[in-house]
Design an enzyme around this catalytic site. Structure first.
Site, PDB file in Angstrom:
ATOM      1  N   GLY A  80      -3.686  -1.388   4.230  1.00 18.89           N
ATOM      2  CA  GLY A  80      -4.235  -1.863   5.502  1.00 18.89           C
ATOM      3  C   GLY A  80      -5.596  -2.525   5.297  1.00 18.89           C
ATOM      4  N   ASP A  81      -6.374  -1.966   4.386  1.00 20.19           N
ATOM      5  CA  ASP A  81      -7.686  -2.556   4.096  1.00 20.19           C
ATOM      6  C   ASP A  81      -7.512  -3.937   3.466  1.00 20.19           C
ATOM      7  OD1 ASP A  81      -8.811  -0.181   4.984  1.00 20.19           O
ATOM      8  OD2 ASP A  81      -8.758   0.697   2.975  1.00 20.19           O
ATOM      9  N   GLY A  91     -13.006   3.904   0.278  1.00 19.94           N
ATOM     10  CA  GLY A  91     -13.679   3.827   1.577  1.00 19.94           C
ATOM     11  C   GLY A  91     -13.151   2.572   2.251  1.00 19.94           C
ATOM     12  N   GLY A 139       6.559  -5.060   8.403  1.00 20.94           N
ATOM     13  CA  GLY A 139       5.723  -6.261   8.584  1.00 20.94           C
ATOM     14  C   GLY A 139       4.628  -6.036   9.602  1.00 20.94           C
ATOM     15  N   ASN A 143     -13.256  -1.121   0.606  1.00 21.05           N
ATOM     16  CA  ASN A 143     -11.973  -1.748   0.246  1.00 21.05           C
ATOM     17  C   ASN A 143     -11.819  -3.101   0.951  1.00 21.05           C
ATOM     18  OD1 ASN A 143     -11.411   0.644  -1.109  1.00 21.05           O
ATOM     19  ND2 ASN A 143     -10.074   1.452   0.492  1.00 21.05           N
ATOM     20  N   ASP A 146     -12.977   7.965  -4.291  1.00 20.64           N
ATOM     21  CA  ASP A 146     -11.640   8.527  -4.045  1.00 20.64           C
ATOM     22  C   ASP A 146     -11.224   9.403  -5.221  1.00 20.64           C
ATOM     23  OD1 ASP A 146     -11.560   7.066  -1.716  1.00 20.64           O
ATOM     24  OD2 ASP A 146     -10.090   5.596  -2.431  1.00 20.64           O
ATOM     25  N   ASP A 189       1.544   2.160  -4.903  1.00 27.12           N
ATOM     26  CA  ASP A 189       0.579   2.969  -4.162  1.00 27.12           C
ATOM     27  C   ASP A 189       0.175   2.183  -2.903  1.00 27.12           C
ATOM     28  OD1 ASP A 189      -1.562   4.471  -3.289  1.00 27.12           O
ATOM     29  OD2 ASP A 189      -2.675   4.412  -5.164  1.00 27.12           O
ATOM     30  N   GLY A 199       3.707  -1.525   8.151  1.00 27.87           N
ATOM     31  CA  GLY A 199       4.187  -1.139   6.819  1.00 27.87           C
ATOM     32  C   GLY A 199       5.356  -1.997   6.386  1.00 27.87           C
TER      33      GLY A 199
END
Ligand code: RIB
Length: 317
Positions: free
Chosen positions: A268-269, A40, A234, A44, A15, A263, A231
């Site tokens: 999500g990962d 990636g 929840g 992650n 990244d 950040d 997000g």
């Protein structure tokens, strides 16, 4: 604690990240602080699963370059069993802008990730079995993703798909191979257009009435569980009536955990990796407990900059 394992099949990227006051618009030239680090979605999620306590295998494709060495070193440091195919193209990359509120936009250069072959994944998943979890995303070729889910499921493992990024067009057959689907609101919106024929703006998903949202999830994955990550709102969980996974309700919402957000890249990962780890380690727990853990884990991951390296260790929770 069970000794079940998490098998993650997916991408590794380097990244390249710029922190900027506001995300760029077309034609803009901005100044920003630059850093690079491992990422990636696959990697992650593997790091999150491992740091959340699970024995973890990561199956990916890398180039023959220094970036591949970075992946090897990090997997060795964290105790991840790395099964990498070496491709004759550079390791995957991502360009990421992060604004002052921690929001991001990402451009991916697939590189070696596009060379992850279905048969290589099938070989690397040998030994997977009942109680294990196979976790895939959509930064790899779709037939490879399908193979990972199918191999895992055929062996009795839980097949989890994080359908990210949203622009990867998966078919109905892929959804039929999934036990647990974990879209965010953008991915959910894209899946609804494609498979349910409903056009609902991503920004409106979190405001949809619970029963309506449940009905849409049931249409999308009739026999599986859907978790929509929302997000700061929840997440929403929807089970098939026949498979409540230890829960007492077929659908419910869970609020977001509070966090000092730096950040959101990889949040999500973090959720997916932690959920997979919890499912593998505590097979008798109610599903809601796994989701609560993943929710807390993901919130903590946003308090550090970066993607893979922002995944918290259990002690930090
Ligand atoms: O989900 C975040 C990840 O998306 C980043 O690490 C980047 O590599 C892209 O894959």
């Amino acid at each position: 604690m069970s000794t079940a394992r998490v098998f993650v099949a997916g991408s590794f990227n380097v990244d390249h990240v710029w922190r900027v006051a506001t995300l760029p618009v077309a034609g803009a030239t901005l100044g920003g602080d630059y850093a690079f680090g491992p990422g990636g979605k696959g990697f992650n999620q593997a790091i999150a699963a491992r740091r959340a306590g699970a024995d973890t295998r990561f199956v990916c494709a890398l180039g023959d370059d220094p970036a591949a060495q970075l992946a090897r070193t990090l997997c060795a440091n964290d105790g991840i069993d790395l099964q990498a195919t070496i491709a004759q193209v550079p390791t995957g990359t991502a360009g990421i802008y992060v604004d002052a509120a921690g929001r991001n936009c990402i451009v991916i250069g697939s590189g070696a990730n596009a060379a992850l072959q279905a048969d290589a994944v099938a070989r690397s998943l040998q030994g997977i079995g009942t109680g294990d979890v196979v976790l895939a995303q959509l930064e790899s070729p779709l037939d490879t993703v399908a193979q990972a889910l199918q191999t895992g499921r055929a062996a009795g493992a839980i097949a989890m798909l994080n359908p990210a990024p949203a622009n990867a067009a998966i078919d109905r057959a892929m959804l039929g191979r999934v036990d647990i689907l974990t879209p965010n609101e953008t991915e959910f919106s894209a899946l609804l257009v494609r498979h349910v024929g409903e056009r609902i703006d991503a920004d409106l998903v979190s405001g949809i009435d619970q029963q309506r949202l449940h009905a849409l999830c049931r249409e999308l994955v009739p026999d599986g569980t859907v978790i929509i990550t929302l997000g700061s709102s929840g997440c929403f969980v929807s089970h098939a009536d026949a498979t409540l996974r230890g829960d007492t309700q077929a659908c419910y919402r869970i609020s977001a955990e509070s966090a000092q957000v730096v950040d959101t890249t990889g949040a999500g990962d973090a959720f997916n990796g932690a959920l997979a780890a919890s499912l593998a380690q505590l097979p008798d727990a109610a599903f809601i407990e796994h989701v609560r853990f993943a929710n807390r884990y993901a919130a903590h991951s946003t308090e550090q900059a970066g993607a893979a390296l922002a995944m918290p260790y259990l002690a930090a929770l």
